[in-house]
Design an enzyme around this catalytic site. Sequence first.
Site, short mmCIF file in Angstrom:
data_model
loop_
_atom_site.label_atom_id
_atom_site.label_comp_id
_atom_site.label_asym_id
_atom_site.label_seq_id
_atom_site.Cartn_x
_atom_site.Cartn_y
_atom_site.Cartn_z
N THR A 184 -13.95 35.37 -38.68
CA THR A 184 -12.91 34.50 -38.16
C THR A 184 -13.27 34.06 -36.75
O THR A 184 -13.80 34.85 -35.97
CB THR A 184 -11.53 35.18 -38.16
N GLU A 329 -7.53 38.69 -40.65
CA GLU A 329 -7.48 40.13 -40.37
C GLU A 329 -6.38 40.85 -41.16
O GLU A 329 -6.31 42.07 -41.15
CB GLU A 329 -7.23 40.37 -38.87
N LYS A 438 -5.94 24.91 -34.05
CA LYS A 438 -6.10 24.97 -35.50
C LYS A 438 -5.96 23.58 -36.11
O LYS A 438 -4.89 23.01 -36.10
CB LYS A 438 -5.10 25.92 -36.12
N TRP A 443 -10.25 26.90 -37.46
CA TRP A 443 -10.22 27.11 -36.02
C TRP A 443 -11.21 26.25 -35.26
O TRP A 443 -12.34 26.07 -35.68
CB TRP A 443 -10.53 28.56 -35.69
#
Length: 544
Positions: A184, A329, A438, A443
């Site tokens: 990420t 996550e 975003k 991202w």
Amino acid sequence: MDGLMQNVPLTVDRIIDHAASWHGAREIVSRDAEGRVTRSSYADVHADAKRVSNALAAEGITPGDRVATMAWNGARHLAAWYGAAGMGAVLHTLNPRLFLEQIAYIANHAGDRLLIADPATAELVEQLLSQVPSIEKVIFFCNAASMPQTSFAATAFDDWIAGQPAEYAWGGFDENAACGLCYTSGTTGNPKGVLYSHRSNYIHALMTLQRDALALSARDTVLLVVPMYHANAWGVVYSAPAVGAKLVLPGQRMDGESIYNLIEQEGVTYSAAVPTVWQMLLTYMQENGKRFTTLERVTIGGSACPESIIRTFRDDYGVDVIQGWGMTETSPLGTVSVPNATVAAKSGPEQMAYKLKQGRLLCGLEMKLVDDAGNRVPHDGKTPGRLMVKGPTIAGAYYGGEGGEVLDAEGFFDTGDVSTIDAEGYMQITDRAKDVVKSGGEWISSIEIENIAMGHDAVANAAVVGIAHPKWDERPILLCQLKPGANASADDLKSFLDGKIARWWMPDDVLFVADIPLGPTGKIDKKAIRAGLEGYQLPFEVTR
Ligand code: ADP
């Protein structure tokens, strides 16, 4: 005293075993690399996954080795996913939309040994190979006839598994063994790897299947729009086979017309995607006077869901929108915005206020809000705090120990989101502490763009912030403070960034300011910048 129930490890191979045994004929529809819509079944994908395990073993892949994919959603990708996990390897999904340097960083960090990619990414793979020495072999998700022209040796997936037996003894390892790896960029610094275990994925599938979550069933036809390389595919790669839902995998085409056609042709009842995709679909439908005949409900997450999307789906098309919150996550689903008994008893407009919140916590998880000193703040629907979460589907550390200790003294993970929680237990995001933008569900690192912009001779300081955008949710804009006496135009800055960042990362506007506000610790004060930009309009007309 121990319980006397069987201690069967929760490994994900059991999910596809179950699908093949008890929903074996249930269809998997896939738009493949050749652009064709192909049909297979859970039994077929299960057999192919076993062939993949054998093919991996023949390459010398052993449990714990990382096998990368870089591909859109398709049946071959699904077979690779389960084939790797079933034999104990770690399926690492690479995002083909990232910039070459980022993908190379991620693949090197993961130490990927094999790369199985869509043929459409061949050029990218070519560039990647010179930068990622750990990759020993490249396989393309296609048949021999559709192989791309490359200067390196590569194998067609269909040939690679063709001679392999459809038998392989899966499992036999601990349920805490690593199963999947997904990086990420939603944090400060380099991308970080979230390493899912078999157990976390298995539990996440069960958690998300409850009626007050994704509520998938054997009667559903599920269109998985969320890319398999994004945030563990929202767990649908596990939850859909777990219940034997028909699965529709759309490949690369995400435009409104392609998605609409799949929904209608396949009788899709449920789908999950970020707001941008739904906005494109609704625009297409409105412009072409289309109707849904089978779609019942959609989950929207990844970014806040605009009220207009919820209303249009409900009022014009009779489709229920359920907002979900989560992050890579958190496997990713953490909260879902469905009415509890109190909210269900309220009037329509009052219920809408709750639908717009990110929702209530799934069983198995804990959440709390804390202030800067780490003390809990009240759940009064007004006091914002950093959202912290804990549970068996939440990351306990990043791969390779990046970012150090990520849990607080009570074992909670800091989401980087700032939220309130109301008396009914609904969490609502009010701000973001992490410094990212975003756009279209993916991202953009503000810090990375700032650092590059600061490398320009005329720039003394630079700041990137996200501006609300009706199609992409957010777009980045760049603020520059020039050095005394220096001169530069917006175009100069854009051409300076060109080639150093992915094209979709390019700021939509460059503003020159006398001063970039700094906070008490000398860091750029993004809150002050955002406040100062209130009412700012992007420099072009946004039509949707
Ligand atoms: P995903 O896109 O699947 O949510 P990411 O890890 O890419 O996963 O992004 C997670 C972050 O996205 C969250 O920490 C939060 O900032 C934002 N986010 C996710 N869902 C929502 C939502 N429903 N509303 C607002 N922000 C959201």
